[in-house]
Write an enzyme that holds these catalytic residues in place. Structure first.
Site, mmCIF file in Angstrom:
data_model
loop_
_atom_site.group_PDB
_atom_site.id
_atom_site.type_symbol
_atom_site.label_atom_id
_atom_site.label_comp_id
_atom_site.label_asym_id
_atom_site.label_seq_id
_atom_site.Cartn_x
_atom_site.Cartn_y
_atom_site.Cartn_z
ATOM 1 N N PHE A 137 0.854 -1.200 0.000
ATOM 2 C CA PHE A 137 0.000 0.000 0.000
ATOM 3 C C PHE A 137 0.889 1.251 0.000
ATOM 4 C CE2 PHE A 137 -2.994 3.006 1.988
ATOM 5 C CZ PHE A 137 -4.131 2.757 1.247
ATOM 6 N N ASP A 214 1.106 -5.748 7.444
ATOM 7 C CA ASP A 214 -0.044 -4.842 7.384
ATOM 8 C C ASP A 214 -1.294 -5.688 7.148
ATOM 9 O OD1 ASP A 214 -2.043 -3.004 6.750
ATOM 10 O OD2 ASP A 214 -0.599 -1.575 5.916
ATOM 11 N N TYR A 239 -11.517 0.580 10.029
ATOM 12 C CA TYR A 239 -12.697 1.127 9.341
ATOM 13 C C TYR A 239 -13.067 0.344 8.091
ATOM 14 C CZ TYR A 239 -8.849 3.723 7.065
ATOM 15 O OH TYR A 239 -7.681 4.059 6.449
ATOM 16 N N LYS A 240 -12.306 -0.707 7.772
ATOM 17 C CA LYS A 240 -12.635 -1.529 6.602
ATOM 18 C C LYS A 240 -13.521 -2.690 7.050
ATOM 19 C CE LYS A 240 -8.630 0.229 4.247
ATOM 20 N NZ LYS A 240 -7.171 0.165 4.118
ATOM 21 N N ARG A 389 -12.242 -2.270 -8.457
ATOM 22 C CA ARG A 389 -12.118 -3.194 -7.320
ATOM 23 C C ARG A 389 -13.500 -3.435 -6.720
ATOM 24 N NH1 ARG A 389 -8.472 -1.649 -2.152
ATOM 25 N NH2 ARG A 389 -10.299 -0.374 -1.771
HETATM 26 C C1 LIG Z 1 -6.400 1.256 4.269
HETATM 27 C C2 LIG Z 1 -4.976 0.926 4.439
HETATM 28 C C3 LIG Z 1 -4.125 1.739 5.197
HETATM 29 C C4 LIG Z 1 -4.670 3.024 5.774
HETATM 30 O O1 LIG Z 1 -3.795 3.744 6.555
HETATM 31 P P1 LIG Z 1 -4.336 5.031 7.335
HETATM 32 O O2 LIG Z 1 -3.220 5.449 8.168
HETATM 33 O O3 LIG Z 1 -5.563 4.612 8.073
HETATM 34 O O4 LIG Z 1 -4.725 6.052 6.320
HETATM 35 C C5 LIG Z 1 -2.816 1.350 5.356
HETATM 36 N N1 LIG Z 1 -2.346 0.195 4.795
HETATM 37 C C6 LIG Z 1 -3.149 -0.604 4.045
HETATM 38 C C7 LIG Z 1 -2.614 -1.854 3.461
HETATM 39 C C8 LIG Z 1 -4.475 -0.251 3.843
HETATM 40 O O5 LIG Z 1 -5.258 -1.024 3.099
#
Ligand SMILES: *Cc1c(COP(=O)(O)O)cnc(C)c1O
Length: 429
Positions: A137, A214, A239-240, A389
């Site tokens: 990411f 992650d 939040y996902k 997606r």
């Molecule tokens: C959604 C997501 C994030 C989000 O990071 P924030 O600090 O909450 O903005 C980080 N890593 C991955 C792999 C994600 O899917």
């Protein structure tokens, strides 16, 4: 003898009745009512980006505002002070494979990546490489670029196929005794490909490196084998799939026996031993609390608790089974309806290697995504460079939603209406 007219015609996968049958036998179907869904025509295929709102959350947050804050005022800190730890334990027990005292809510995923990666690099001062891959990411990559630049270290980046995901062999080939920390996503945000956490952690440990996973796209949708892997560190988003609400605090995981050895770089009072003694000198708390920083967002943590409770009640095993069935069904429909229209599957076909979302490649994915949201009331998301997606989150998505979403997508592309949308992208995709 049976006459031909009595033999039922075999149904194609694309028959809507197949979706309805699957919904009738779906044991998780009851959970859909536990979430707010005011618009019956909306097909929401983005629960992997922002999970739906649990019915109980609005009430719990309202109570916390009026009673705990409004009436209780500062006295309510008695209730709030250990929430980050107790919700962390609920995540450890119900969502991850982890023990009490190994998971805590804190900050954002990005900030936690920084804290834990810095702690790991500090713990391996004789090594100069941080290993990751180019399908990680973006925020993970940015944090690692910043950390390695500031310390004069090398960021070693494995080239990964955007559709197939990270291969264990590629990690093996890139690993050596210069690597201090290896950090990857468990489920790739774009393709949904699952990295083999157990094998990759083993490879890192064999050469003396630490691992940081992650879990943002795996926590709440597939089993996360932190304990079986012996994983050192992890971060994840709430939040996902955990439905904690926009901007809800993230969680971090530190394996029990690593907690005393590691020190994160932001020395704040929530990480201090005997916090309210208010002494002048920083002295890191002995356990997981040393990875905390400052005052947590209490109202947002209440949303996380509600979301995590529903996920835990449904059970990761059942969610994984339904996630595999939903994504397989989606791919069957895509093969039949969308391949002839120029789409190509950009996720692993092997169900064991695929998380709970599916990505389709199309040269006009951006315009199709906009038209789908604005004209057809279907919400997927677009991911660069040219992918749509589709995240049928297993807790809140029916098979009929998948049928409906793909049927509308097919009709849209057949109509050509997306051609009238500008190719220029907007700020939020
Ligand atoms: C959604 C997501 C994030 C989000 O990071 P924030 O600090 O909450 O903005 C980080 N890593 C991955 C792999 C994600 O899917």
């Amino acid at each position: 003898m049976v006459s031909l007219s009595q033999v039922p015609t075999p149904r194609a996968a694309s028959d809507r009745a197949v979706a309805e049958d699957l919904d009738r036998s779906d044991q998780l179907a009851v959970y859909r009512e536990r979430f707010v869904s005011p618009d019956p025509t909306l097909v929401y295929l983005d629960g992997n980006s922002l999970g739906r709102l649990p019915v109980t959350t609005a009430q719990r947050v309202a109570e916390a505002v009026t009673e705990q804050w409004g009436s209780g005022l500062i006295r309510s800190w008695e209730q709030w002070i250990d929430m980050a730890q107790s919700i962390g334990d609920e995540i450890a027990a119900g969502v991850l494979e982890a023990d009490p005292g190994e998971v805590v809510l804190s900050d954002s995923t990005t900030v936690n990546l920084y804290k834990l990666a810095a702690a790991a690099l500090d713990a391996r001062p004789d090594r100069h490489v941080l290993l990751t891959d180019d399908d990680n990411f973006p925020t993970d990559s940015y944090v690692f670029q910043g950390l390695t630049a500031a310390r004069g270290l090398e960021l070693r980046v494995i080239e990964t196929d955007l559709d197939a995901g990270l291969s264990t062999e590629a990690v093996q080939a890139a690993m050596d005794e210069d690597v201090a920390l290896a950090s990857f996503s468990h489920v790739a945000y774009r393709s949904g490909a699952i990295a083999d956490m157990v094998a990759i952690t083993g490879i890192a440990h064999d050469s003396g490196a630490l691992t940081l996973w992650d879990l943002s796209h795996s926590g709440g949708s597939i089993p996360v084998p932190l304990r079986s892997a012996g994983a050192d560190l992890a971060v994840g988003c709430t939040y996902k799939y955990l439905c904690g609400g926009p901007g809800a605090p993230a969680y971090l995981y530190v394996r029990k026996d690593r907690q005393g050895e590691l020190r994160q770089p932001i020395w704040g009072w929530f990480g201090q031993q005997d916090q309210f003694a208010m002494t002048g000198q920083y002295d890191a708390a002995p356990g997981l609390a040393r990875f905390l920083v400052g005052t947590p967002p209490v109202l947002s943590m209440i949303g996380v608790r509600e979301g995590v409770a529903i996920v835990a009640e449904a059970g990761i095993g059942a969610l994984r089974t339904k996630g595999q069935a939903l994504t397989s069904y989606l791919i069957d429909l895509a093969d039949e309806w969308l391949t002839p229209l120029g789409f190509r599957l950009a996720s692993p076909r092997d169900v064991e290697r695929r998380g709970s979302h599916v990505t389709l490649h199309h040269p006009q994915a951006w315009q199709i995504c906009r038209a789908l949201i604005e004209r057809y009331d279907v919400v997927p998301d677009f991911r660069a460079p040219d992918r749509l997606r589709l995240g049928p989150a297993p807790l809140t998505t029916s098979y009929a939603d998948v049928w409906e979403g793909l049927d509308r997508l097919r009709r849209l592309v057949e109509s050509g209406v997306h051609e009238s949308y500008p190719a220029q992208r907007s700020r939020v995709t």
